[in-house]
Motif scaffolding. Structure first.
Motif, PDB file in Angstrom:
ATOM      1  N   ARG A  39       0.825  -1.203   0.000  1.00 34.34           N
ATOM      2  CA  ARG A  39       0.000   0.000   0.000  1.00 34.34           C
ATOM      3  C   ARG A  39       0.863   1.258   0.000  1.00 34.34           C
ATOM      4  NH1 ARG A  39      -3.396  -0.228   5.491  1.00 34.34           N
ATOM      5  NH2 ARG A  39      -4.273   1.719   4.689  1.00 34.34           N
ATOM      6  N   ARG A  40       0.220   2.383  -0.336  1.00 34.06           N
ATOM      7  CA  ARG A  40       0.722   3.730  -0.121  1.00 34.06           C
ATOM      8  C   ARG A  40      -0.451   4.583   0.353  1.00 34.06           C
ATOM      9  NH1 ARG A  40       5.851   5.190  -1.995  1.00 34.06           N
ATOM     10  NH2 ARG A  40       6.881   3.621  -3.295  1.00 34.06           N
ATOM     11  N   HIS A  41      -0.128   5.722   0.975  1.00 32.41           N
ATOM     12  CA  HIS A  41      -1.151   6.499   1.667  1.00 32.41           C
ATOM     13  C   HIS A  41      -0.856   7.982   1.526  1.00 32.41           C
ATOM     14  CE1 HIS A  41      -2.484   8.381   5.636  1.00 32.41           C
ATOM     15  NE2 HIS A  41      -3.632   7.975   5.120  1.00 32.41           N
ATOM     16  N   ALA A  42      -1.896   8.789   1.430  1.00 34.35           N
ATOM     17  CA  ALA A  42      -1.755  10.247   1.394  1.00 34.35           C
ATOM     18  C   ALA A  42      -2.979  10.883   2.014  1.00 34.35           C
ATOM     19  CB  ALA A  42      -1.570  10.746  -0.042  1.00 34.35           C
ATOM     20  N   VAL A  43      -2.787  12.113   2.515  1.00 39.28           N
ATOM     21  CA  VAL A  43      -3.874  12.878   3.124  1.00 39.28           C
ATOM     22  C   VAL A  43      -4.024  14.198   2.372  1.00 39.28           C
ATOM     23  CG1 VAL A  43      -4.717  14.012   5.220  1.00 39.28           C
ATOM     24  CG2 VAL A  43      -3.472  11.838   5.379  1.00 39.28           C
ATOM     25  N   PHE A  44      -5.266  14.561   2.088  1.00 40.86           N
ATOM     26  CA  PHE A  44      -5.608  15.811   1.425  1.00 40.86           C
ATOM     27  C   PHE A  44      -6.639  16.545   2.270  1.00 40.86           C
ATOM     28  CE2 PHE A  44      -4.155  12.933  -1.796  1.00 40.86           C
ATOM     29  CZ  PHE A  44      -3.545  13.695  -2.790  1.00 40.86           C
ATOM     30  N   SER A  45      -6.831  17.807   1.985  1.00 34.70           N
ATOM     31  CA  SER A  45      -7.942  18.562   2.569  1.00 34.70           C
ATOM     32  C   SER A  45      -8.759  19.154   1.431  1.00 34.70           C
ATOM     33  CB  SER A  45      -7.442  19.659   3.505  1.00 34.70           C
ATOM     34  OG  SER A  45      -6.603  20.573   2.824  1.00 34.70           O
ATOM     35  N   ALA A  46     -10.050  19.249   1.645  1.00 35.77           N
ATOM     36  CA  ALA A  46     -10.950  19.757   0.610  1.00 35.77           C
ATOM     37  C   ALA A  46     -12.065  20.538   1.257  1.00 35.77           C
ATOM     38  CB  ALA A  46     -11.533  18.607  -0.221  1.00 35.77           C
ATOM     39  N   GLY A  47     -12.445  21.625   0.632  1.00 37.92           N
ATOM     40  CA  GLY A  47     -13.624  22.366   1.061  1.00 37.92           C
ATOM     41  C   GLY A  47     -14.860  21.832   0.366  1.00 37.92           C
ATOM     42  N   HIS A  48     -15.944  22.570   0.487  1.00 34.84           N
ATOM     43  CA  HIS A  48     -17.176  22.170  -0.190  1.00 34.84           C
ATOM     44  C   HIS A  48     -17.000  22.222  -1.708  1.00 34.84           C
ATOM     45  CE1 HIS A  48     -21.451  21.393  -0.442  1.00 34.84           C
ATOM     46  NE2 HIS A  48     -21.578  22.356  -1.325  1.00 34.84           N
ATOM     47  N   ALA A  49     -16.114  23.108  -2.158  1.00 32.64           N
ATOM     48  CA  ALA A  49     -15.770  23.221  -3.578  1.00 32.64           C
ATOM     49  C   ALA A  49     -14.372  23.828  -3.634  1.00 32.64           C
ATOM     50  CB  ALA A  49     -16.782  24.103  -4.308  1.00 32.64           C
ATOM     51  N   GLY A  50     -13.826  23.920  -4.840  1.00 34.40           N
ATOM     52  CA  GLY A  50     -12.525  24.552  -4.989  1.00 34.40           C
ATOM     53  C   GLY A  50     -11.374  23.571  -4.898  1.00 34.40           C
ATOM     54  N   ALA A  51     -10.187  24.100  -4.618  1.00 36.66           N
ATOM     55  CA  ALA A  51      -8.962  23.315  -4.671  1.00 36.66           C
ATOM     56  C   ALA A  51      -8.950  22.208  -3.616  1.00 36.66           C
ATOM     57  CB  ALA A  51      -7.751  24.224  -4.483  1.00 36.66           C
ATOM     58  N   ILE A  52      -8.335  21.091  -3.992  1.00 37.94           N
ATOM     59  CA  ILE A  52      -8.079  19.979  -3.079  1.00 37.94           C
ATOM     60  C   ILE A  52      -6.575  19.956  -2.856  1.00 37.94           C
ATOM     61  CG2 ILE A  52      -8.252  17.487  -2.737  1.00 37.94           C
ATOM     62  CD1 ILE A  52     -10.663  17.549  -4.666  1.00 37.94           C
ATOM     63  N   THR A  53      -6.141  20.074  -1.592  1.00 40.56           N
ATOM     64  CA  THR A  53      -4.742  20.308  -1.271  1.00 40.56           C
ATOM     65  C   THR A  53      -4.141  19.107  -0.561  1.00 40.56           C
ATOM     66  OG1 THR A  53      -5.230  22.663  -1.002  1.00 40.56           O
ATOM     67  CG2 THR A  53      -3.153  21.858  -0.076  1.00 40.56           C
ATOM     68  N   ARG A  54      -2.966  18.678  -1.033  1.00 38.64           N
ATOM     69  CA  ARG A  54      -2.279  17.602  -0.335  1.00 38.64           C
ATOM     70  C   ARG A  54      -1.657  18.139   0.946  1.00 38.64           C
ATOM     71  NH1 ARG A  54       1.896  12.949  -2.639  1.00 38.64           N
ATOM     72  NH2 ARG A  54       1.866  11.710  -0.726  1.00 38.64           N
ATOM     73  N   GLU A  55      -1.817  17.392   2.032  1.00 36.14           N
ATOM     74  CA  GLU A  55      -1.257  17.770   3.315  1.00 36.14           C
ATOM     75  C   GLU A  55       0.073  17.051   3.552  1.00 36.14           C
ATOM     76  OE1 GLU A  55      -2.524  20.119   5.128  1.00 36.14           O
ATOM     77  OE2 GLU A  55      -4.314  20.353   3.862  1.00 36.14           O
ATOM     78  N   ALA A  56       0.805  17.492   4.563  1.00 35.88           N
ATOM     79  CA  ALA A  56       2.064  16.842   4.924  1.00 35.88           C
ATOM     80  C   ALA A  56       1.820  15.371   5.242  1.00 35.88           C
ATOM     81  CB  ALA A  56       2.678  17.543   6.125  1.00 35.88           C
ATOM     82  N   HIS A  57       2.817  14.544   4.946  1.00 34.39           N
ATOM     83  CA  HIS A  57       2.670  13.115   5.202  1.00 34.39           C
ATOM     84  C   HIS A  57       2.430  12.879   6.682  1.00 34.39           C
ATOM     85  CE1 HIS A  57       2.754   8.954   4.276  1.00 34.39           C
ATOM     86  NE2 HIS A  57       3.844   8.708   4.964  1.00 34.39           N
ATOM     87  N   GLN A  58       1.490  11.997   6.983  1.00 33.78           N
ATOM     88  CA  GLN A  58       1.091  11.752   8.371  1.00 33.78           C
ATOM     89  C   GLN A  58       0.588  10.321   8.508  1.00 33.78           C
ATOM     90  OE1 GLN A  58      -2.966  13.985   8.967  1.00 33.78           O
ATOM     91  NE2 GLN A  58      -1.793  15.087   7.410  1.00 33.78           N
ATOM     92  N   PRO A  59       0.454   9.841   9.743  1.00 32.22           N
ATOM     93  CA  PRO A  59       0.036   8.452   9.913  1.00 32.22           C
ATOM     94  C   PRO A  59      -1.456   8.271   9.652  1.00 32.22           C
ATOM     95  CG  PRO A  59       0.281   9.506  12.038  1.00 32.22           C
ATOM     96  CD  PRO A  59       0.792  10.489  11.029  1.00 32.22           C
TER      97      PRO A  59
END
Length: 215
Positions: A39-59
């Motif tokens: 596996r590999r894993h990533a975390v993003f943040s997203a609002g109701h609309a607009g840009a989806i941003t990758r966050e710092a690597h985390q558990p």
């Protein structure tokens, strides 16, 4: 499903996206109990609309309420590669999820998004376990499971259950873009073990899992 996704962007780089499953690293947490998964894993943040941003690597963390096998610990997995995170295909998938899940929960202003690339391998002497924790919930709001590839695999049937563990339905993701969309607050889900059809040859089940959890 492909046509639904293409309403939110391009899938032109799908072949390279699917090929990235060859770069997955072993899930060392499962290796401790004799099970085989990459596996590999990533975390993003997203609002109701607009840009989806990758966050710092985390558990990746789940409480034992949701994962009795590996809950209660921070699990650090190798990160999704930058070229995969930035790919047209993944951005299209995330845009589709943002729109659909946002429509289902318009009161949510911000989402935590987790992306998991999974490869389950079946060995000659033992089946592969897509959901080694059994029938479960993920502890999020919504889940997308997208089939990427099946090779030399039998079974792997997805089952959906109510809160009393009664089976509501079942289906098997067999082809690229076959998908399951799960309201994790309402139902439980699981996947039956996968067997190698030809035990002398490699076999795998590759899926992309995307979860949305309100922040």
């Amino acid at each position: 499903m492909r046509s639904l996704l293409e309403a939110y962007g391009s899938l032109a780089d799908w072949p390279a996206f699917a090929a990235s499953w060859e770069t997955l690293e072993p899930d060392l947490y499962l290796a401790n109990v004799g099970l085989h998964r990459r596996r590999r894993h990533a975390v993003f943040s997203a609002g109701h609309a607009g840009a989806i941003t990758r966050e710092a690597h985390q558990p990746h963390y789940q409480s034992r309420d949701y994962n009795t096998l590996q809950g209660g610990i921070e699990r650090w997995f190798e990160p999704v590669l930058p070229e995969v995170a930035d790919s047209q295909t993944l951005q299209t998938v995330l845009g589709f999820c943002q729109a659909l899940f946002g429509e289902l929960s318009p009161e949510v202003g911000q989402w935590q998004v987790e992306v998991h690339q999974f490869r389950i391998e079946a060995r000659a002497d033992e089946p592969g376990q897509p959901t080694p924790e059994g029938v479960h919930r993920d502890g999020v709001d919504y889940v997308l499971v997208l089939m990427v590839d099946r090779h030399n695999i039998a079974s792997g049937t997805t089952t959906i259950h109510d809160a009393e563990a009664r089976t509501l339905g079942s289906f098997t993701l067999r082809r690229p873009f076959d998908a399951a969309l799960v309201d994790d607050r309402r139902v439980y889900h699981g996947v039956t073990p996968v067997q190698a059809e030809d035990t002398s040859a490699p076999s795998h089940r590759d899926v992309l899992v995307v979860t949305f959890r309100r922040m």
